[in-house]
Design an enzyme around this catalytic site. Structure first.
Site, PDB file in Angstrom:
ATOM      1  N   SER A 187     -18.448 -34.828  34.861  1.00 21.88           N
ATOM      2  CA  SER A 187     -18.951 -34.625  33.502  1.00 21.88           C
ATOM      3  C   SER A 187     -18.253 -33.550  32.981  1.00 21.88           C
ATOM      4  O   SER A 187     -17.865 -32.807  33.781  1.00 21.88           O
ATOM      5  CB  SER A 187     -20.539 -34.616  33.755  1.00 21.88           C
ATOM      6  OG  SER A 187     -20.970 -33.096  34.008  1.00 21.88           O
ATOM      7  N   TYR A 189     -19.768 -31.046  31.917  1.00 29.49           N
ATOM      8  CA  TYR A 189     -20.372 -29.891  32.506  1.00 29.49           C
ATOM      9  C   TYR A 189     -19.870 -29.609  33.738  1.00 29.49           C
ATOM     10  O   TYR A 189     -19.637 -28.268  33.984  1.00 29.49           O
ATOM     11  CB  TYR A 189     -22.156 -30.255  32.581  1.00 29.49           C
ATOM     12  CG  TYR A 189     -22.750 -29.307  33.640  1.00 29.49           C
ATOM     13  CD1 TYR A 189     -22.904 -27.944  33.494  1.00 29.49           C
ATOM     14  CD2 TYR A 189     -23.373 -29.822  34.794  1.00 29.49           C
ATOM     15  CE1 TYR A 189     -23.521 -27.085  34.292  1.00 29.49           C
ATOM     16  CE2 TYR A 189     -23.607 -29.210  35.653  1.00 29.49           C
ATOM     17  CZ  TYR A 189     -24.016 -27.663  35.435  1.00 29.49           C
ATOM     18  OH  TYR A 189     -24.201 -26.753  36.410  1.00 29.49           O
ATOM     19  N   HIS A 190     -19.705 -30.422  34.594  1.00 28.09           N
ATOM     20  CA  HIS A 190     -18.948 -30.219  35.753  1.00 28.09           C
ATOM     21  C   HIS A 190     -17.636 -29.497  35.819  1.00 28.09           C
ATOM     22  O   HIS A 190     -17.171 -28.994  36.393  1.00 28.09           O
ATOM     23  CB  HIS A 190     -19.092 -31.310  36.782  1.00 28.09           C
ATOM     24  CG  HIS A 190     -20.707 -31.530  37.130  1.00 28.09           C
ATOM     25  ND1 HIS A 190     -21.322 -32.739  36.722  1.00 28.09           N
ATOM     26  CD2 HIS A 190     -21.391 -30.806  38.146  1.00 28.09           C
ATOM     27  CE1 HIS A 190     -22.633 -32.712  37.321  1.00 28.09           C
ATOM     28  NE2 HIS A 190     -22.618 -31.471  38.236  1.00 28.09           N
ATOM     29  N   LYS A 193     -17.747 -26.088  35.001  1.00 21.59           N
ATOM     30  CA  LYS A 193     -17.887 -25.123  35.988  1.00 21.59           C
ATOM     31  C   LYS A 193     -16.483 -24.938  37.067  1.00 21.59           C
ATOM     32  O   LYS A 193     -16.380 -24.206  37.810  1.00 21.59           O
ATOM     33  CB  LYS A 193     -19.043 -25.953  36.894  1.00 21.59           C
ATOM     34  CG  LYS A 193     -20.427 -25.639  36.215  1.00 21.59           C
ATOM     35  CD  LYS A 193     -20.850 -24.330  36.069  1.00 21.59           C
ATOM     36  CE  LYS A 193     -22.373 -24.207  36.193  1.00 21.59           C
ATOM     37  NZ  LYS A 193     -22.739 -22.861  35.910  1.00 21.59           N
ATOM     38  N   VAL A 262     -34.509 -45.812  39.673  1.00 20.65           N
ATOM     39  CA  VAL A 262     -33.518 -45.306  40.400  1.00 20.65           C
ATOM     40  C   VAL A 262     -32.266 -45.823  39.687  1.00 20.65           C
ATOM     41  O   VAL A 262     -32.226 -47.317  39.687  1.00 20.65           O
ATOM     42  CB  VAL A 262     -33.730 -46.018  41.898  1.00 20.65           C
ATOM     43  CG1 VAL A 262     -32.337 -45.830  42.675  1.00 20.65           C
ATOM     44  CG2 VAL A 262     -34.926 -45.326  42.411  1.00 20.65           C
ATOM     45  N   GLU A 332     -19.862 -43.247  38.359  1.00 19.17           N
ATOM     46  CA  GLU A 332     -19.544 -42.728  39.538  1.00 19.17           C
ATOM     47  C   GLU A 332     -19.656 -43.923  40.613  1.00 19.17           C
ATOM     48  O   GLU A 332     -20.146 -45.112  40.255  1.00 19.17           O
ATOM     49  CB  GLU A 332     -20.630 -41.800  39.916  1.00 19.17           C
ATOM     50  CG  GLU A 332     -22.317 -42.191  39.742  1.00 19.17           C
ATOM     51  CD  GLU A 332     -23.175 -41.378  39.938  1.00 19.17           C
ATOM     52  OE1 GLU A 332     -23.075 -40.245  40.158  1.00 19.17           O
ATOM     53  OE2 GLU A 332     -24.533 -41.872  39.759  1.00 19.17           O
TER      54      GLU A 332
HETATM   55  P1  NAD Z   1     -31.235 -23.397  31.979  1.00 20.85           P
HETATM   56  O1  NAD Z   1     -30.728 -24.006  30.812  1.00 20.85           O
HETATM   57  O2  NAD Z   1     -32.868 -23.409  32.419  1.00 20.85           O
HETATM   58  O3  NAD Z   1     -31.222 -21.798  31.930  1.00 20.85           O
HETATM   59  C1  NAD Z   1     -29.916 -21.416  31.264  1.00 20.85           C
HETATM   60  C2  NAD Z   1     -30.306 -20.134  30.479  1.00 20.85           C
HETATM   61  O4  NAD Z   1     -29.046 -19.581  29.953  1.00 20.85           O
HETATM   62  C3  NAD Z   1     -31.292 -20.779  29.380  1.00 20.85           C
HETATM   63  O5  NAD Z   1     -32.506 -19.858  29.163  1.00 20.85           O
HETATM   64  C4  NAD Z   1     -30.293 -20.570  27.963  1.00 20.85           C
HETATM   65  O6  NAD Z   1     -31.060 -20.298  26.784  1.00 20.85           O
HETATM   66  C5  NAD Z   1     -29.284 -19.495  28.454  1.00 20.85           C
HETATM   67  N1  NAD Z   1     -28.073 -19.441  27.984  1.00 20.85           N
HETATM   68  C6  NAD Z   1     -26.981 -20.655  27.810  1.00 20.85           C
HETATM   69  N2  NAD Z   1     -26.038 -20.306  27.005  1.00 20.85           N
HETATM   70  C7  NAD Z   1     -26.264 -18.908  26.634  1.00 20.85           C
HETATM   71  C8  NAD Z   1     -25.299 -18.125  26.076  1.00 20.85           C
HETATM   72  N3  NAD Z   1     -24.229 -18.407  25.300  1.00 20.85           N
HETATM   73  N4  NAD Z   1     -25.933 -16.806  25.821  1.00 20.85           N
HETATM   74  C9  NAD Z   1     -26.989 -16.337  26.258  1.00 20.85           C
HETATM   75  N5  NAD Z   1     -27.870 -17.156  26.996  1.00 20.85           N
HETATM   76  C10 NAD Z   1     -27.263 -18.476  27.063  1.00 20.85           C
HETATM   77  O7  NAD Z   1     -30.622 -23.680  33.324  1.00 20.85           O
HETATM   78  P2  NAD Z   1     -30.871 -23.500  34.864  1.00 20.85           P
HETATM   79  O8  NAD Z   1     -31.410 -24.831  35.500  1.00 20.85           O
HETATM   80  O9  NAD Z   1     -31.647 -22.492  35.060  1.00 20.85           O
HETATM   81  O10 NAD Z   1     -29.464 -23.092  35.458  1.00 20.85           O
HETATM   82  C11 NAD Z   1     -28.737 -22.024  35.493  1.00 20.85           C
HETATM   83  C12 NAD Z   1     -27.736 -21.929  36.066  1.00 20.85           C
HETATM   84  O11 NAD Z   1     -27.731 -22.399  37.297  1.00 20.85           O
HETATM   85  C13 NAD Z   1     -26.657 -22.846  35.204  1.00 20.85           C
HETATM   86  O12 NAD Z   1     -25.255 -22.082  35.247  1.00 20.85           O
HETATM   87  C14 NAD Z   1     -26.527 -24.254  36.187  1.00 20.85           C
HETATM   88  O13 NAD Z   1     -25.045 -24.605  35.921  1.00 20.85           O
HETATM   89  C15 NAD Z   1     -26.779 -23.468  37.401  1.00 20.85           C
HETATM   90  N6  NAD Z   1     -27.081 -24.609  38.415  1.00 20.85           N
HETATM   91  C16 NAD Z   1     -28.467 -25.336  38.278  1.00 20.85           C
HETATM   92  C17 NAD Z   1     -28.801 -26.093  38.883  1.00 20.85           C
HETATM   93  C18 NAD Z   1     -30.266 -26.819  38.560  1.00 20.85           C
HETATM   94  O14 NAD Z   1     -30.332 -27.799  39.245  1.00 20.85           O
HETATM   95  N7  NAD Z   1     -31.025 -26.367  37.781  1.00 20.85           N
HETATM   96  C19 NAD Z   1     -28.215 -26.877  39.897  1.00 20.85           C
HETATM   97  C20 NAD Z   1     -26.691 -26.080  40.128  1.00 20.85           C
HETATM   98  C21 NAD Z   1     -26.443 -25.094  39.373  1.00 20.85           C
END
Ligand code: NAD
Length: 397
Positions: A187, A189-190, A193, A262, A332
């Site tokens: 995606s 998003y990925h 990353k 699912v 996928e």
């Molecule tokens: P989330 O969206 O709840 O938290 C991200 C926070 O970052 C939010 O509060 C958002 O307001 C803030 N943010 C985004 N862009 C910003 C910017 N430009 N400036 C300042 N603040 C900003 O997401 P999450 O689930 O807490 O995920 C956090 C991290 O963990 C992410 O980078 C995500 O890729 C990684 N991650 C999450 C999961 C999951 O299952 N939730 C899995 C793997 C990796």
């Protein structure tokens, strides 16, 4: 330590900030509250009623006697704001959660694709540039994802970040090269990353920044020891078609009498980790920084792998719900295997929480309690990976 938690108002960042504060660290949350803004844009809400950031911080002060500072800065758009805050706080460590993290949202339309790349790449790059410009030796801990490797599993274990490959030249001389384990993002998003990884590799080598990149599985669960201390500290529980993760979708469906939707056959295998272990792993990573001059330390942050159907069957066995197969909005493989090493955290002493042991508690503590806030209209996936996909509908209860 003085620790900045970028994205500290979010699902992973908020409980991490509380834990680090409880452990005696001086914590500054930096967040532009964009996840709350996107909730409004999508017309969705966390199942748990999340207090606004001022109430959250006041409640933490009340129950713990500790204060957490908060600054509303968009780290992707406001480089000067980020740089002056870093200079003011002079952190020992920065935990970077501040990215747009929903794969479906990133695939919604051209605007969300562009936003996800602009936001995530600029956020990460601004942070790296500011650390270099200010000559700060803060340890940067970034939350990456296991999803960068794609899900075309061939039965081989995914190592922690690197792969030794044998190369040979035209004269037949052979050598070994250590490369970043190849990504196969599924995606936008990925993809963002995956691009982050190259930025980290460059700045660790060029500027000797100390960086740990945690390749995390899908996070499940809601509460931690600290978020349970007061209702105003409750963590978010997203279940909508864009931000909701698969397990949250199953839990709200089960508790509200709907079949578990699912996607496709359910043979897709994913990595999972409980939110309490996310918090523990970040604390462990902070306690073990890499030395300056070392390559990026990449750690797989997962407890277990499960197929989507396996997770649905687990939820069904606890709740008695039925399963319903609906079209998969993603592009996928119908099914895949996934094995990934979690050796580093195991070695550091992590005994992870497993789905089969803690799912019932999660169901009762959070999903039953807030079931009156459930909105079935927001559950189906609306973001489609390709034009051929058809939008989903929630089957009748
Ligand atoms: P989330 O969206 O709840 O938290 C991200 C926070 O970052 C939010 O509060 C958002 O307001 C803030 N943010 C985004 N862009 C910003 C910017 N430009 N400036 C300042 N603040 C900003 O997401 P999450 O689930 O807490 O995920 C956090 C991290 O963990 C992410 O980078 C995500 O890729 C990684 N991650 C999450 C999961 C999951 O299952 N939730 C899995 C793997 C990796």
């Amino acid at each position: 330590m003085r620790i900045m938690v970028l994205g500290g108002d979010g699902f992973c960042g908020w409980p991490t900030a509380l834990r680090l504060s409880r452990d005696g660290h001086e914590v500054t949350i930096v967040d532009n509250l964009s996840h709350r803004r996107i909730d409004g844009e999508l017309g969705v809400e966390s199942l748990t009623p999340i207090a606004d950031i001022d109430e959250r911080l006041a409640a933490w002060q009340r129950v713990s006697g500790r204060s957490i500072a908060f600054r509303n800065v968009d780290i992707a758009q406001d480089y000067d704001g980020l740089r002056s805050l870093l200079s003011e706080v002079d952190p020992d460590a920065v935990v970077h959660f501040a990215e747009q993290r929903a794969a479906p949202y990133s695939m919604r339309n051209s605007a969300t694709k562009r936003y996800t790349i602009d936001n995530n790449i600029n956020a990460t790059h601004n942070l790296l540039v500011a650390l270099v410009e200010l000559d700060l030796d803060a340890h940067l801990v970034h939350l990456g994802t296991m999803g960068v490797y794609g899900y075309s599993g061939d039965g081989f274990e995914i190592p922690e970040g690197y792969l030794d490959v044998s190369v040979s030249n035209t004269e037949g001389q052979a050598a070994t090269r250590c490369i970043l384990y190849p990504t196969q993002p599924g995606s936008v998003y990925h993809l963002s990353k995956s691009l982050d990884q190259l930025l980290f590799q460059f700045y660790a080598r060029n500027d000797r920044l100390r960086i740990t990149d945690l390749h995390q599985g899908i996070v499940w669960g809601t509460q931690t020891e600290e978020t349970r201390l007061d209702d105003a500290l409750v963590n978010r529980f997203d279940y909508d078609g864009d931000y909701g993760t698969v397990l949250n979708r199953f839990l709200v469906e089960a508790v509200n009498g709907y079949p578990l939707t699912v996607h496709g056959s359910g043979g897709q295998t994913r990595a999972f980790i409980n939110i309490q272990d996310t918090v523990r792993c970040v604390a462990l990573a902070l306690a073990h920084p890499p030395p300056r001059g070392e390559r990026v330390r990449i750690i797989n942050q997962l407890a277990e792998t499960q197929s989507v159907k396996g997770v649905a069957e687990l939820v069904a066995s606890i709740t008695g719900a039925q399963l319903a197969h609906v079209d998969n909005p993603r592009k996928e493989a119908e099914s895949n295997s996934l094995q990934a090493s979690n050796q580093t955290f195991r070695t550091l002493g992590l005994e992870p929480i497993l789905l089969r042991d803690a799912l019932l508690n999660e169901t009762l503590e959070v999903v039953e309690r807030f079931k009156h806030r459930f909105n079935p209209d927001v559950v189906p996936a609306r973001s489609l990976w390709t034009r051929e996909n058809r939008p989903g509908v929630l089957p009748d209860p």
